[in-house]
Write a protein that holds these residues in place. Sequence first.
Motif, PDB file in Angstrom:
ATOM      1  N   THR A  83       0.815  -1.217   0.000  1.00 16.84           N
ATOM      2  CA  THR A  83       0.000   0.000   0.000  1.00 16.84           C
ATOM      3  C   THR A  83       0.849   1.268   0.000  1.00 16.84           C
ATOM      4  O   THR A  83       0.367   2.337   0.384  1.00 16.84           O
ATOM      5  CB  THR A  83      -0.946   0.015   1.216  1.00 16.84           C
ATOM      6  OG1 THR A  83      -0.179  -0.154   2.424  1.00 16.84           O
ATOM      7  CG2 THR A  83      -1.973  -1.107   1.124  1.00 16.84           C
ATOM      8  N   LEU A  84       2.092   1.162  -0.439  1.00 17.94           N
ATOM      9  CA  LEU A  84       2.949   2.348  -0.548  1.00 17.94           C
ATOM     10  C   LEU A  84       2.393   3.290  -1.618  1.00 17.94           C
ATOM     11  O   LEU A  84       1.696   2.867  -2.542  1.00 17.94           O
ATOM     12  CB  LEU A  84       4.373   1.925  -0.915  1.00 17.94           C
ATOM     13  CG  LEU A  84       5.186   1.223   0.174  1.00 17.94           C
ATOM     14  CD1 LEU A  84       6.506   0.708  -0.402  1.00 17.94           C
ATOM     15  CD2 LEU A  84       5.453   2.163   1.343  1.00 17.94           C
ATOM     16  N   PRO A  85       2.692   4.593  -1.518  1.00 14.46           N
ATOM     17  CA  PRO A  85       2.225   5.550  -2.531  1.00 14.46           C
ATOM     18  C   PRO A  85       2.681   5.151  -3.930  1.00 14.46           C
ATOM     19  O   PRO A  85       3.757   4.583  -4.106  1.00 14.46           O
ATOM     20  CB  PRO A  85       2.881   6.864  -2.087  1.00 14.46           C
ATOM     21  CG  PRO A  85       3.100   6.709  -0.618  1.00 14.46           C
ATOM     22  CD  PRO A  85       3.414   5.257  -0.415  1.00 14.46           C
ATOM     23  N   ILE A  86       1.857   5.451  -4.904  1.00 13.82           N
ATOM     24  CA  ILE A  86       2.118   5.056  -6.288  1.00 13.82           C
ATOM     25  C   ILE A  86       2.921   6.127  -7.009  1.00 13.82           C
ATOM     26  O   ILE A  86       2.614   7.323  -6.902  1.00 13.82           O
ATOM     27  CB  ILE A  86       0.792   4.809  -7.027  1.00 13.82           C
ATOM     28  CG1 ILE A  86       0.060   3.624  -6.401  1.00 13.82           C
ATOM     29  CG2 ILE A  86       1.018   4.574  -8.511  1.00 13.82           C
ATOM     30  CD1 ILE A  86      -1.356   3.472  -6.852  1.00 13.82           C
ATOM     31  N   ASP A  87       3.937   5.695  -7.725  1.00 14.64           N
ATOM     32  CA  ASP A  87       4.716   6.602  -8.562  1.00 14.64           C
ATOM     33  C   ASP A  87       3.928   6.874  -9.844  1.00 14.64           C
ATOM     34  O   ASP A  87       3.645   5.941 -10.603  1.00 14.64           O
ATOM     35  CB  ASP A  87       6.071   5.966  -8.894  1.00 14.64           C
ATOM     36  CG  ASP A  87       6.957   6.873  -9.741  1.00 14.64           C
ATOM     37  OD1 ASP A  87       6.497   7.966 -10.126  1.00 14.64           O
ATOM     38  OD2 ASP A  87       8.106   6.486 -10.023  1.00 14.64           O
ATOM     39  N   PRO A  88       3.551   8.120 -10.122  1.00 10.57           N
ATOM     40  CA  PRO A  88       2.768   8.421 -11.331  1.00 10.57           C
ATOM     41  C   PRO A  88       3.456   8.000 -12.625  1.00 10.57           C
ATOM     42  O   PRO A  88       2.787   7.798 -13.645  1.00 10.57           O
ATOM     43  CB  PRO A  88       2.604   9.952 -11.272  1.00 10.57           C
ATOM     44  CG  PRO A  88       2.806  10.305  -9.833  1.00 10.57           C
ATOM     45  CD  PRO A  88       3.807   9.319  -9.310  1.00 10.57           C
ATOM     46  N   ALA A  89       4.797   7.877 -12.577  1.00 12.87           N
ATOM     47  CA  ALA A  89       5.536   7.503 -13.782  1.00 12.87           C
ATOM     48  C   ALA A  89       5.618   5.996 -13.979  1.00 12.87           C
ATOM     49  O   ALA A  89       6.117   5.530 -14.996  1.00 12.87           O
ATOM     50  CB  ALA A  89       6.952   8.090 -13.722  1.00 12.87           C
TER      51      ALA A  89
END
Length: 211
Positions: A163-169
């Motif tokens: 559930t770590l933050p998602i990298d938009p790239a």
Amino acid sequence: KTPKGILKSTIVHGDDENLVIRENYEEEEIEENEVYYKDEAQIFESIDWELLGSVSTGLGKWISSNDSSEKGLYNELQRSAHGRHRVPSMDAKSVYVKDPDCKACLRDLQRFLRRDDPELRLVWFCVTADYGLIRNDLLPVLRTSALDLDLAFEAVRALVFLTLPIDPASKQAWRQQVLLQEAKAAFLEDEDALAVAVSLVAEPMAALMEG
């Protein structure tokens, strides 16, 4: 990236100099694509998918009351289920039984997730989308580990990785976001699992406040 053939068709009436420049540009794009797909294939082949499958299915299993081969174990678990330590299920006709190797599988799962490529996230997609591990296994493991905080801690660590933050790239960021929201919703809806997770930090937080 520009697909092969499109640039040529758009400059068919251009002068010779532009034609050469556009063709060279197209060839460079094709080479970059080939390198990208080659890297993705290498990353895919570097993952031990058989081991990941064994780890993902080795946390435990659901036992149904309709399964005659497991009838005795099902009845025993139902009789011994009390309070927040009971093993609830969506249809109330099955119980989740942790595998003896559950803790080892959780640690192996964490190793897979630590080594996952941050851009492609192939392991993350496999565990989250294909196996549905958060709702089907990790939350039931956490829910039934109130008396085994070491195991609960390992389950929480795996949940943190997932559930770590998602990298938009990163690849298919929009799909990652959908799966992540579903995972968070499942966690918040599971009051028993949430209670066990809170109990892990309650004592350290209390000591910190007193100090």
